[in-house]
Design an enzyme around this catalytic site. Structure first.
Site, PDB file in Angstrom:
ATOM      1  CG  ASP A 153      88.233  -5.109 -39.493  1.00 21.21           C
ATOM      2  OD1 ASP A 153      89.216  -4.408 -39.190  1.00 21.21           O
ATOM      3  OD2 ASP A 153      87.597  -5.806 -38.671  1.00 21.21           O
ATOM      4  N   GLY A 157      88.214 -10.448 -29.914  1.00 21.27           N
ATOM      5  CA  GLY A 157      87.398 -11.499 -29.317  1.00 21.27           C
ATOM      6  C   GLY A 157      86.916 -11.170 -27.913  1.00 21.27           C
ATOM      7  CB  SER A 160      88.582  -1.240 -28.673  1.00 21.77           C
ATOM      8  OG  SER A 160      89.916  -0.981 -29.025  1.00 21.77           O
ATOM      9  CG  ASN A 220      88.649  -1.316 -35.583  1.00 18.83           C
ATOM     10  OD1 ASN A 220      88.432  -0.162 -35.920  1.00 18.83           O
ATOM     11  ND2 ASN A 220      89.422  -2.130 -36.274  1.00 18.83           N
TER      12      ASN A 220
HETATM   13  P1  13P Z   1      86.732  -6.784 -30.881  1.00 15.37           P
HETATM   14  O1  13P Z   1      86.841  -8.258 -31.105  1.00 15.37           O
HETATM   15  O2  13P Z   1      87.344  -6.392 -29.568  1.00 15.37           O
HETATM   16  O3  13P Z   1      85.364  -6.262 -31.030  1.00 15.37           O
HETATM   17  O4  13P Z   1      87.648  -6.077 -32.008  1.00 15.37           O
HETATM   18  C1  13P Z   1      87.159  -5.910 -33.309  1.00 15.37           C
HETATM   19  C2  13P Z   1      88.198  -5.452 -34.260  1.00 15.37           C
HETATM   20  O5  13P Z   1      89.286  -5.032 -33.921  1.00 15.37           O
HETATM   21  C3  13P Z   1      87.870  -5.532 -35.682  1.00 15.37           C
HETATM   22  O6  13P Z   1      88.959  -5.226 -36.487  1.00 15.37           O
HETATM   23  O1  G3H Z   2      89.107  -8.411 -36.350  1.00 17.25           O
HETATM   24  C1  G3H Z   2      88.276  -9.243 -36.648  1.00 17.25           C
HETATM   25  C2  G3H Z   2      86.842  -8.851 -36.734  1.00 17.25           C
HETATM   26  O2  G3H Z   2      86.214  -8.969 -35.488  1.00 17.25           O
HETATM   27  C3  G3H Z   2      86.146  -9.606 -37.835  1.00 17.25           C
HETATM   28  O3  G3H Z   2      85.968 -10.936 -37.529  1.00 17.25           O
HETATM   29  O4  G3H Z   2      86.737 -12.262 -39.512  1.00 17.25           O
HETATM   30  O5  G3H Z   2      85.077 -13.198 -37.885  1.00 17.25           O
HETATM   31  O6  G3H Z   2      84.412 -11.374 -39.464  1.00 17.25           O
HETATM   32  P1  G3H Z   2      85.523 -12.010 -38.675  1.00 17.25           P
HETATM   33 ZN    ZN Z   3      90.859  -5.777 -35.751  1.00 18.34          ZN
END
Ligand code: 13P
Ligand code: G3H
Ligand code: ZN
Length: 328
Positions: A94, A191, A225, A266
């Site tokens: 990710d 978030g 999302s 996601n």
């Molecule tokens: P959320 O913070 O809405 O769950 O999104 C997660 C995300 O896009 C990870 O790449």
């Molecule tokens: O887009 C971000 C994801 O929610 C991952 O978050 O970098 O805190 O693991 P993180």
């Molecule tokens: Zn993301």
């Protein structure tokens, strides 16, 4: 190559996305950081017959450890087999911040990577994304890139205001880069605070439609999302946490997106909320409890049950594959 994803029982996202777009659902991409979150995700998807993308941020990979992670993914695919299910499982990076990180993940068993160069200029974004796609494709690994910038905090990328993806740029971007899927910015954000109280929590489905018309059938990805379910926010507050004005994306809007060319959605925050609610509940109601299986197990159960309902309410991916049973 230290590990090939095929030896870990994983698949890339190509066929998953083609089937999802053809049948009008989206594939859940759930983030995880630890064993119990992984258990919650894989058990939910097995029981629902949903394909799944196990998603790991750079920070999560550092937390788990790059040597440990491929075998957690392998453990998940072995679980799928043992349950009698045939759901496909991908391991996806990710928000990959650079070519080097994407390459390292590919060499350590990832079947799919995201290169997030969305904060660069259009031409730089093209150049970086293309370099990742060129390397990834020599190993049959799929690549997601991003055009437009989401509001909120991304891993190593901070954007205060979102910049919507411009529909007139998408065709040139996918043609020049050769990437396999495209993350777009249409008003979602990362978030637990996606809108301000009093805002109309709407995403720009009109921009999504315009994008789809420019690149018909091409797999589109939505980040940020989470729906931020009230029941978990309330539990967190009830059991001593603080969480003010947490607002997510309404499920109905995401379900509409799932029925379109959106092939991957996601979700990370919702799982974190469910997990935290479970831990807080056990520790607050049973102050003498110090067995991690009791509180982390409860956290896993909440996450699993919530993701099972989300597969129906948001992704529409239930029964895309044979349902499996829980392996005791
Ligand atoms: P959320 O913070 O809405 O769950 O999104 C997660 C995300 O896009 C990870 O790449
Ligand atoms: O887009 C971000 C994801 O929610 C991952 O978050 O970098 O805190 O693991 P993180
Ligand atoms: Zn993301």
């Amino acid at each position: 190559m230290k590990y090939n994803y095929k030896d870990l029982g994983l698949v890339n996202t190509k066929e998953m996305f083609a089937k999802a777009n053809k049948e009008g659902y989206s594939v859940p991409a759930f983030n995880f950081n630890n064993l119990e979150q992984l258990q919650g995700i894989i058990e939910a998807c097995v029981e629902m017959g949903s394909p799944v993308i196990l998603q790991v941020s750079t920070g999560a990979r550092k937390y788990i450890g790059k040597e440990m992670l491929p075998f957690m993914a392998k453990a998940a695919t072995e679980y799928v087999k043992a349950s009698g299910s045939d759901i496909p499982v991908a391991l996806h990076l990710d928000h990959g911040p650079s070519y080097d990180v994407c390459r390292d993940c590919i060499e350590y068993g990832f079947s799919s990577v995201m290169i997030d160069a969305s904060h660069h200029s259009f031409d730089e974004n093209v150049e970086i994304s293309k370099s990742v796609a060129d390397f990834a494709h020599t190993h049959d690994v799929t690549v997601e890139a991003e055009l437009g910038v989401l509001a909120g905090v991304e891993d190593d990328v901070v954007a205060e205001h979102s910049i919507y993806t411009q529909p007139d740029e998408v065709q040139e971007f996918v043609e020049r880069t050769g990437v396999d899927s495209l993350a777009i910015a249409i008003g979602t954000s990362h978030g637990a605070h996606k809108f301000k109280p009093g805002d109309n929590p709407k995403i720009r489905l009109d921009i999504l439609k315009e994008i789809e018309e420019r690149i018909p059938g091409f797999p589109i990805v939505l980040h940020g999302s989470s729906s931020v379910p009230k029941q978990f926010v309330d539990m967190i507050v009830q059991y001593g946490g603080t969480m003010k004005d947490a607002i997510g994306i309404p499920d109905e809007q995401l379900l509409l997106a799932s029925k379109s060319a959106v092939a991957k959605i996601n979700v990370d925050t919702d799982g974190r909320l469910a997990f935290t609610a479970g831990i807080r509940e056990v520790l607050a109601t049973k102050p003498g409890e110090f067995d991690p299986r009791k509180y982390a197990g409860k956290a896993k159960d909440y996450m699993k049950e919530y993701y099972k309902s989300k597969i129906v309410d948001v992704f529409g991916s239930q029964d895309a594959y044979k349902r499996g049973i829980e392996v005791k």
